[in-house]
Motif scaffolding. Structure first.
Motif, PDB file in Angstrom:
ATOM      1  N   ARG A 124       0.827  -1.206   0.000  1.00 38.96           N
ATOM      2  CA  ARG A 124       0.000   0.000   0.000  1.00 38.96           C
ATOM      3  C   ARG A 124       0.863   1.259   0.000  1.00 38.96           C
ATOM      4  O   ARG A 124       0.583   2.208  -0.749  1.00 38.96           O
ATOM      5  CB  ARG A 124      -0.919  -0.019   1.222  1.00 38.96           C
ATOM      6  N   TYR A 128       0.983   4.268  -2.963  1.00 42.28           N
ATOM      7  CA  TYR A 128       0.749   5.700  -2.765  1.00 42.28           C
ATOM      8  C   TYR A 128       1.973   6.537  -3.112  1.00 42.28           C
ATOM      9  O   TYR A 128       1.870   7.571  -3.777  1.00 42.28           O
ATOM     10  CB  TYR A 128       0.330   5.972  -1.314  1.00 42.28           C
ATOM     11  N   VAL A 133      -1.342   5.974  -6.566  1.00 40.59           N
ATOM     12  CA  VAL A 133      -2.743   5.656  -6.282  1.00 40.59           C
ATOM     13  C   VAL A 133      -3.279   6.691  -5.281  1.00 40.59           C
ATOM     14  O   VAL A 133      -2.586   7.033  -4.316  1.00 40.59           O
ATOM     15  CB  VAL A 133      -2.858   4.229  -5.698  1.00 40.59           C
ATOM     16  N   ARG A 137      -7.106   4.359  -1.469  1.00 44.28           N
ATOM     17  CA  ARG A 137      -7.802   3.684  -2.572  1.00 44.28           C
ATOM     18  C   ARG A 137      -7.091   2.418  -3.030  1.00 44.28           C
ATOM     19  O   ARG A 137      -7.588   1.711  -3.912  1.00 44.28           O
ATOM     20  CB  ARG A 137      -7.938   4.647  -3.760  1.00 44.28           C
ATOM     21  N   ALA A 138      -5.950   2.105  -2.475  1.00 44.27           N
ATOM     22  CA  ALA A 138      -5.165   0.961  -2.953  1.00 44.27           C
ATOM     23  C   ALA A 138      -5.901  -0.351  -2.733  1.00 44.27           C
ATOM     24  O   ALA A 138      -6.530  -0.564  -1.691  1.00 44.27           O
ATOM     25  CB  ALA A 138      -3.812   0.916  -2.253  1.00 44.27           C
ATOM     26  N   THR A 139      -5.815  -1.233  -3.717  1.00 46.25           N
ATOM     27  CA  THR A 139      -6.416  -2.564  -3.615  1.00 46.25           C
ATOM     28  C   THR A 139      -5.331  -3.623  -3.799  1.00 46.25           C
ATOM     29  O   THR A 139      -4.299  -3.382  -4.440  1.00 46.25           O
ATOM     30  CB  THR A 139      -7.510  -2.770  -4.675  1.00 46.25           C
ATOM     31  N   GLU A 191      -6.111   0.366 -12.107  1.00 47.52           N
ATOM     32  CA  GLU A 191      -5.148   1.407 -11.743  1.00 47.52           C
ATOM     33  C   GLU A 191      -4.986   1.550 -10.234  1.00 47.52           C
ATOM     34  O   GLU A 191      -4.013   2.165  -9.772  1.00 47.52           O
ATOM     35  CB  GLU A 191      -5.556   2.751 -12.360  1.00 47.52           C
ATOM     36  N   THR A 192      -5.900   0.997  -9.439  1.00 49.68           N
ATOM     37  CA  THR A 192      -5.771   1.084  -7.981  1.00 49.68           C
ATOM     38  C   THR A 192      -4.997  -0.095  -7.391  1.00 49.68           C
ATOM     39  O   THR A 192      -4.724  -0.114  -6.185  1.00 49.68           O
ATOM     40  CB  THR A 192      -7.151   1.125  -7.300  1.00 49.68           C
TER      41      THR A 192
END
Length: 408
Positions: A124, A128, A133, A137-139, A191-192
């Motif tokens: 994560r 960022y 990202v 919102r990161a997945t 994109e995430t």
């Protein structure tokens, strides 16, 4: 006042646990008191061949002399400093582990679950700081039937209801796709996506081995999508499958590898996140830590583990004995075994459900002097120490055959 008496027999010790231990495990009714190599002994002196090896934590057997010696030496010098200070064992451990795994940097932790949690935080942060990202919102994309641990974040993306039920609310930010399905994986990445987190071989699910090309496909897909490939090698790594890492069977180098279990040599908990400098380099002081992670005792034992693997002897042994295991199991198909999957000294064995559950078969094996454990349904897993001999392995397979024939 008379000194208190303590239970001595297996039955007494098992009964003594009932009121004072949380019931989060359902162990086989054997009470281990001593062990060496591939063998353990209970409090009554009965000997058992260990075909589980602490879920791969004991890849080098019980009390391997080189590992015990390394621990003894370090116990006489220094055990813990915390990371508030440097210690004289950590740099050497990190350098050699990075070299062994073909990576640049090491984040030392303690348990496997901690390594996974650390890998999630790292992915994560990278998303960022590097990928750009938007905040929060990161997945992370994971595979169904995974087993990465039992912390609250990790069970949030488990598909095992026993692990999940009653522990919500769950942590968001994860997408679950079928294992061994590149098309589903590609559809889930966008994109995430910070990372794809998978086990190269799913151990708890029954030693599920993906199709040839799957891991290479994951590597290529994540490279194209600009996200990380995080491989959880906590059970599959460090010699178990006949290679240092299971991803090596497809010549794949992930961005991040999670290690644990065997890294502590069966002596102390040791885990690590190893990866590329551009990824681990996103962490700064205060953003992550562990009081015991990288302690001198752990680093000394971990270094001794790396030394054993640097020769390649254990990897070769696992590959060679893996052929004995595979051939022995193949001979049992249709004779109580309905299917199996194996790689190196690791196998998931599907027993005919008419002969009982995996638990029932494990209990029968225990009475024959063989320790194994079920996964789900009528599947048992076999993961003996890499120090086991061919004769001992053949004997264990003969005991499995006996149990299955007797149950037919």
């Amino acid at each position: 006042m008379t000194a208190p008496t303590h239970p001595r027999t297996s039955d007494e010790l098992i009964r003594a646990e009932e009121p004072v231990l949380a019931h989060n495990y359902h162990p086989l009714p054997v009470v281990v008191a001593r062990a060496e190599g591939a063998w353990v002994e209970d409090v009554e002196g009965r000997r058992y061949l260990d075909m589980l090896a602490g879920y791969s934590a004991l890849n080098f057997g019980h009390r391997h002399p080189a590992l015990v010696e390394a621990a003894h030496r370090q116990l006489d010098r220094l055990t813990l400093t915390s990371r508030a200070f440097h210690n004289d064992r950590l740099a050497g451990f990190a350098e050699r582990l990075a070299a062994l795994t073909g990576q640049d940097m090491v984040l030392p932790m303690n348990t496997g679950a901690e390594a996974v949690e650390s890998g999630i935080k790292l992915a994560r942060k990278w998303a960022y700081d590097v990928k750009g990202v938007p905040a929060d919102r990161a997945t992370i994309v994971v595979a169904a039937d995974n087993f990465h641990g039992r912390t609250t974040t990790i069970v949030s993306f488990s598909t095992d209801e026993t692990a999940r039920s009653g522990f919500g609310p769950f942590t968001p930010g994860f997408r679950i796709v079928p294992y061994n399905d590149l098309a589903a994986l590609e559809a889930a990445v966008d994109e995430t996506t910070a990372a794809v987190l998978i086990e190269p071989i799913q151990g708890e699910a029954g030693v599920l081995i993906p199709d040839d090309g799957y891991l290479a496909g994951v590597r290529e897909l994540t490279r194209r999508a600009g996200c990380l490939f995080v491989a959880d090698e906590i059970q599959s790594g460090l010699g178990r499958t006949g290679r240092t890492l299971a991803v090596e069977h497809e010549g794949v180098v992930p961005d991040v590898v999670l290690l644990g279990k065997a890294l502590g040599g069966g002596i102390v908990p040791v885990s690590a996140v190893v990866g590329r400098r551009e990824v681990l380099g996103v962490l700064h002081p205060g953003e992550h830590g562990s009081t015991f992670g990288g302690n001198p005792l752990a680093a000394a034992v971990g270094t001794a583990v790396v030394e054993l693997l640097e020769t390649g002897a254990f990897q070769r042994r696992a590959a060679e004995l893996g052929e004995v295991l595979r051939d022995g199991l193949a001979a049992l198909v249709g004779r109580g075994v309905v299917g199996f999957r194996s790689r190196g000294l690791w196998a998931g064995v599907d027993v005919d459900p008419a002969l009982g559950t995996g638990r029932a078969v494990s209990e029968r094996l225990m009475r024959e002097g063989i320790l194994a454990k079920d996964t789900h349904g009528s599947t048992i897993r076999l993961a003996p120490p890499l120090t086991i001999t061919a004769d001992e392995l053949t004997s264990a397979l003969a005991s499995l055959e006996k149990v299955l024939v007797a149950g037919a």
